[in-house]
Motif scaffolding. Structure first.
Motif, PDB file in Angstrom:
ATOM      1  N   PRO A 153       0.818  -1.224   0.000  1.00 12.34           N
ATOM      2  CA  PRO A 153       0.000   0.000   0.000  1.00 12.34           C
ATOM      3  C   PRO A 153       0.845   1.264   0.000  1.00 12.34           C
ATOM      4  CG  PRO A 153      -0.027  -1.041   2.177  1.00 12.34           C
ATOM      5  CD  PRO A 153       0.672  -1.993   1.253  1.00 12.34           C
ATOM      6  N   GLN A 154       0.365   2.259  -0.732  1.00 12.09           N
ATOM      7  CA  GLN A 154       1.007   3.567  -0.810  1.00 12.09           C
ATOM      8  C   GLN A 154      -0.031   4.656  -0.566  1.00 12.09           C
ATOM      9  OE1 GLN A 154       3.543   4.499  -4.206  1.00 12.09           O
ATOM     10  NE2 GLN A 154       3.643   2.324  -4.724  1.00 12.09           N
ATOM     11  N   LEU A 155       0.476   5.857  -0.247  1.00 11.97           N
ATOM     12  CA  LEU A 155      -0.373   7.030  -0.093  1.00 11.97           C
ATOM     13  C   LEU A 155       0.061   8.109  -1.069  1.00 11.97           C
ATOM     14  CD1 LEU A 155      -0.381   7.411   3.811  1.00 11.97           C
ATOM     15  CD2 LEU A 155      -2.220   6.447   2.401  1.00 11.97           C
ATOM     16  N   THR A 156      -0.893   8.746  -1.722  1.00 11.06           N
ATOM     17  CA  THR A 156      -0.622   9.964  -2.466  1.00 11.06           C
ATOM     18  C   THR A 156      -0.582  11.129  -1.480  1.00 11.06           C
ATOM     19  OG1 THR A 156      -2.950  10.483  -2.798  1.00 11.06           O
ATOM     20  CG2 THR A 156      -1.899   9.040  -4.431  1.00 11.06           C
ATOM     21  N   ILE A 157      -0.212  12.309  -1.944  1.00 17.01           N
ATOM     22  CA  ILE A 157      -0.166  13.467  -1.070  1.00 17.01           C
ATOM     23  C   ILE A 157      -1.547  13.786  -0.500  1.00 17.01           C
ATOM     24  CG2 ILE A 157      -0.421  15.122  -2.973  1.00 17.01           C
ATOM     25  CD1 ILE A 157       1.556  16.950  -1.468  1.00 17.01           C
ATOM     26  N   ASP A 158      -2.604  13.628  -1.303  1.00 14.97           N
ATOM     27  CA  ASP A 158      -3.957  13.893  -0.810  1.00 14.97           C
ATOM     28  C   ASP A 158      -4.400  12.829   0.188  1.00 14.97           C
ATOM     29  OD1 ASP A 158      -4.311  16.248  -2.293  1.00 14.97           O
ATOM     30  OD2 ASP A 158      -5.046  15.148  -4.046  1.00 14.97           O
ATOM     31  N   GLU A 159      -4.035  11.586  -0.058  1.00 16.60           N
ATOM     32  CA  GLU A 159      -4.393  10.515   0.880  1.00 16.60           C
ATOM     33  C   GLU A 159      -3.661  10.683   2.206  1.00 16.60           C
ATOM     34  OE1 GLU A 159      -5.350   7.027  -2.430  1.00 16.60           O
ATOM     35  OE2 GLU A 159      -3.325   7.285  -1.651  1.00 16.60           O
ATOM     36  N   ILE A 192       3.237  17.299   8.802  1.00 17.67           N
ATOM     37  CA  ILE A 192       1.895  17.281   8.235  1.00 17.67           C
ATOM     38  C   ILE A 192       0.886  17.373   9.379  1.00 17.67           C
ATOM     39  CG2 ILE A 192       0.221  15.925   6.917  1.00 17.67           C
ATOM     40  CD1 ILE A 192       2.607  14.685   5.414  1.00 17.67           C
ATOM     41  N   PRO A 193      -0.060  18.295   9.319  1.00 13.27           N
ATOM     42  CA  PRO A 193      -1.034  18.413  10.399  1.00 13.27           C
ATOM     43  C   PRO A 193      -1.740  17.089  10.696  1.00 13.27           C
ATOM     44  CG  PRO A 193      -1.184  20.300   8.941  1.00 13.27           C
ATOM     45  CD  PRO A 193      -0.239  19.333   8.287  1.00 13.27           C
ATOM     46  N   TYR A 256       3.938   6.751   2.312  1.00  8.45           N
ATOM     47  CA  TYR A 256       3.806   7.994   1.547  1.00  8.45           C
ATOM     48  C   TYR A 256       5.182   8.282   0.960  1.00  8.45           C
ATOM     49  CZ  TYR A 256       3.367  13.045   0.653  1.00  8.45           C
ATOM     50  OH  TYR A 256       3.392  14.290   0.074  1.00  8.45           O
ATOM     51  N   VAL A 257       5.376   7.875  -0.282  1.00  3.48           N
ATOM     52  CA  VAL A 257       6.698   7.923  -0.906  1.00  3.48           C
ATOM     53  C   VAL A 257       7.224   9.355  -0.996  1.00  3.48           C
ATOM     54  CG1 VAL A 257       8.035   7.391  -2.976  1.00  3.48           C
ATOM     55  CG2 VAL A 257       6.283   5.792  -2.185  1.00  3.48           C
ATOM     56  N   GLY A 258       6.381  10.291  -1.386  1.00  3.28           N
ATOM     57  CA  GLY A 258       6.830  11.671  -1.530  1.00  3.28           C
ATOM     58  C   GLY A 258       7.306  12.286  -0.235  1.00  3.28           C
ATOM     59  N   SER A 259       6.665  11.917   0.866  1.00  5.12           N
ATOM     60  CA  SER A 259       7.038  12.325   2.215  1.00  5.12           C
ATOM     61  C   SER A 259       7.180  13.845   2.350  1.00  5.12           C
ATOM     62  CB  SER A 259       8.294  11.582   2.652  1.00  5.12           C
ATOM     63  OG  SER A 259       7.994  10.242   2.998  1.00  5.12           O
ATOM     64  N   TRP A 260       7.907  14.271   3.382  1.00  5.67           N
ATOM     65  CA  TRP A 260       7.986  15.705   3.680  1.00  5.67           C
ATOM     66  C   TRP A 260       8.649  16.488   2.547  1.00  5.67           C
ATOM     67  CZ3 TRP A 260       5.401  18.796   6.473  1.00  5.67           C
ATOM     68  CH2 TRP A 260       5.870  20.080   6.749  1.00  5.67           C
ATOM     69  N   SER A 261       9.561  15.868   1.811  1.00  7.56           N
ATOM     70  CA  SER A 261      10.235  16.592   0.717  1.00  7.56           C
ATOM     71  C   SER A 261       9.246  16.969  -0.372  1.00  7.56           C
ATOM     72  CB  SER A 261      11.386  15.756   0.144  1.00  7.56           C
ATOM     73  OG  SER A 261      10.912  14.525  -0.378  1.00  7.56           O
ATOM     74  N   GLN A 262       8.190  16.188  -0.556  1.00  3.07           N
ATOM     75  CA  GLN A 262       7.149  16.569  -1.501  1.00  3.07           C
ATOM     76  C   GLN A 262       6.198  17.577  -0.864  1.00  3.07           C
ATOM     77  OE1 GLN A 262       3.949  13.748  -2.557  1.00  3.07           O
ATOM     78  NE2 GLN A 262       4.207  14.380  -4.690  1.00  3.07           N
ATOM     79  N   SER A 264       6.495  19.693   1.587  1.00  4.47           N
ATOM     80  CA  SER A 264       7.043  21.021   1.874  1.00  4.47           C
ATOM     81  C   SER A 264       7.376  21.809   0.614  1.00  4.47           C
ATOM     82  CB  SER A 264       8.290  20.900   2.752  1.00  4.47           C
ATOM     83  OG  SER A 264       9.327  20.203   2.083  1.00  4.47           O
ATOM     84  N   ASN A 265       7.332  21.164  -0.545  1.00  2.00           N
ATOM     85  CA  ASN A 265       7.526  21.864  -1.808  1.00  2.00           C
ATOM     86  C   ASN A 265       6.207  22.299  -2.439  1.00  2.00           C
ATOM     87  OD1 ASN A 265      10.335  22.233  -3.028  1.00  2.00           O
ATOM     88  ND2 ASN A 265      10.501  20.185  -2.133  1.00  2.00           N
ATOM     89  N   HIS A 266       5.111  22.114  -1.711  1.00  2.00           N
ATOM     90  CA  HIS A 266       3.798  22.581  -2.150  1.00  2.00           C
ATOM     91  C   HIS A 266       3.367  23.685  -1.188  1.00  2.00           C
ATOM     92  CE1 HIS A 266       2.600  19.532  -5.242  1.00  2.00           C
ATOM     93  NE2 HIS A 266       3.561  18.861  -4.647  1.00  2.00           N
ATOM     94  N   PRO A 267       3.564  24.948  -1.534  1.00  2.00           N
ATOM     95  CA  PRO A 267       3.264  26.050  -0.617  1.00  2.00           C
ATOM     96  C   PRO A 267       1.808  26.106  -0.158  1.00  2.00           C
ATOM     97  CG  PRO A 267       4.579  26.816  -2.475  1.00  2.00           C
ATOM     98  CD  PRO A 267       4.149  25.415  -2.793  1.00  2.00           C
ATOM     99  N   ASP A 268       0.902  25.476  -0.900  1.00  2.00           N
ATOM    100  CA  ASP A 268      -0.502  25.496  -0.522  1.00  2.00           C
ATOM    101  C   ASP A 268      -0.830  24.492   0.574  1.00  2.00           C
ATOM    102  OD1 ASP A 268       0.173  23.540  -2.522  1.00  2.00           O
ATOM    103  OD2 ASP A 268      -1.961  23.106  -2.773  1.00  2.00           O
ATOM    104  N   ARG A 269       0.111  23.614   0.927  1.00  2.00           N
ATOM    105  CA  ARG A 269      -0.138  22.606   1.950  1.00  2.00           C
ATOM    106  C   ARG A 269       0.145  23.176   3.340  1.00  2.00           C
ATOM    107  NH1 ARG A 269      -2.968  18.077   0.015  1.00  2.00           N
ATOM    108  NH2 ARG A 269      -2.470  17.969  -2.203  1.00  2.00           N
ATOM    109  N   PRO A 270      -0.742  22.954   4.304  1.00  2.00           N
ATOM    110  CA  PRO A 270      -0.523  23.483   5.651  1.00  2.00           C
ATOM    111  C   PRO A 270       0.623  22.771   6.358  1.00  2.00           C
ATOM    112  CG  PRO A 270      -2.433  22.039   5.642  1.00  2.00           C
ATOM    113  CD  PRO A 270      -2.006  22.216   4.199  1.00  2.00           C
TER     114      PRO A 270
END
Length: 277
Positions: A153-159, A192-193, A256-262, A264-270
């Motif tokens: 199992p994996q998670l996308t950024i939205d998941e 991630i909150p 969540y493969v992208g993890s914090w490096s993904q 934190s590179n999306h300024p719209d993410r809290p």
């Protein structure tokens, strides 16, 4: 087979068997990502060097994270270059708390390789057992393995963003990075909150060996984890280490493969800071 370990003594015996395992050396550290020189200076006899950055990761833009998964065809080609054939057993190891080895374990297991084991205690345990090392580079005969990613199992950024509302998202980085006190690599500091903190380094004992499954389970239960579980780290490498540990604890976490490096590179993410989720 799941999250299985093999001791140095067991690996030494299996290397003398009629069909020995394919042994992969994933020498990689944040401060020394290219482990070729260390590998050539001394490795387990017959082990093939694997470059985490070049063969266990893709190369997307910053919004994909620092270690996105490679294209499946590229990964299959790399595995064939390691001499891997269908039905082969694989043993993975490194010299840094099994982080690189766990990434290889996760990717090969996800791709359908049935028997992938981590060397218990890594290269340090092999050396401590008085077992021999081999210098230079081992060049295997090219294999013909077929890989089919998608078994774990994996998670996308939205998941990942949604998971705390229905389960547990675990941040397995060091405490100061989770709390947002420092961030040496990625654009923003914090977590991630809703994410709980469970540093994966605490899954090991002082000798770099994984704790027993019941001890690992107790660490998770102490957080009050309920429902589905996901894990992330800085770039998806030590999170694979956490997946290995949590499987040994009887859980089936999503990575969540992208993890914090993904993230934190999306300024719209809290971003949350401090010791609380």
């Amino acid at each position: 087979m799941g999250a299985e370990l093999i001791t140095p003594a067991e690996l030494s015996r299996s290397l003398r068997s009629e069909r020995p395992p394919v042994v992969l050396d994933i020498r990689w550290r944040l401060d020394a990502p290219d482990g070729r020189d260390a590998y050539r200076a001394g490795h387990i006899p017959g082990a093939v060097y694997v470059s985490l950055d070049d063969e266990l990761a893709g190369h997307g833009g910053p919004t994909a994270g620092r270690h996105p998964l490679p294209d499946p065809a590229d990964f299959e080609a790399a595995a064939r270059g390691w001499g891997l054939n269908d039905g082969d057993a694989v043993v993975v190891y490194d010299d840094w708390q099994s982080f690189g080895a766990a990434r290889a374990w996760w990717m090969l297991t996800d791709a359908g390789v049935a028997d992938v084991r981590l060397l218990e205690g890594g290269l340090a345990a092999w050396r401590s057992a008085g077992l021999p090392l081999e210098a230079g580079a081992f060049e295997p005969r090219r294999g013909t393995v077929t890989l089919h990613p998608g078994h774990l199992p994996q998670l996308t950024i939205d998941e990942a963003a949604a998971l705390p509302a229905r389960g547990a998202l675990l941040d397995v980085r060091a405490g100061e990075r989770y709390r947002g006190e420092t961030e040496p690599i990625d654009p923003q500091a914090g977590h991630i909150p809703g994410a709980l903190h469970l540093p994966t380094t605490e899954s090991l004992d002082a000798d770099g060996r994984f704790l027993p499954g019941d001890a690992l389970r107790a660490r998770v239960e102490a957080l009050g984890v309920d429902g589905p579980v996901g894990v992330y780290c800085g770039s998806g490498v030590s999170a694979a280490h956490a997946v290995f540990a949590l499987q040994r604890a009887g859980l089936d976490p999503a990575l969540y493969v992208g993890s914090w490096s993904q993230w934190s590179n999306h300024p719209d993410r809290p971003v949350a800071t401090g010791a609380q989720p």
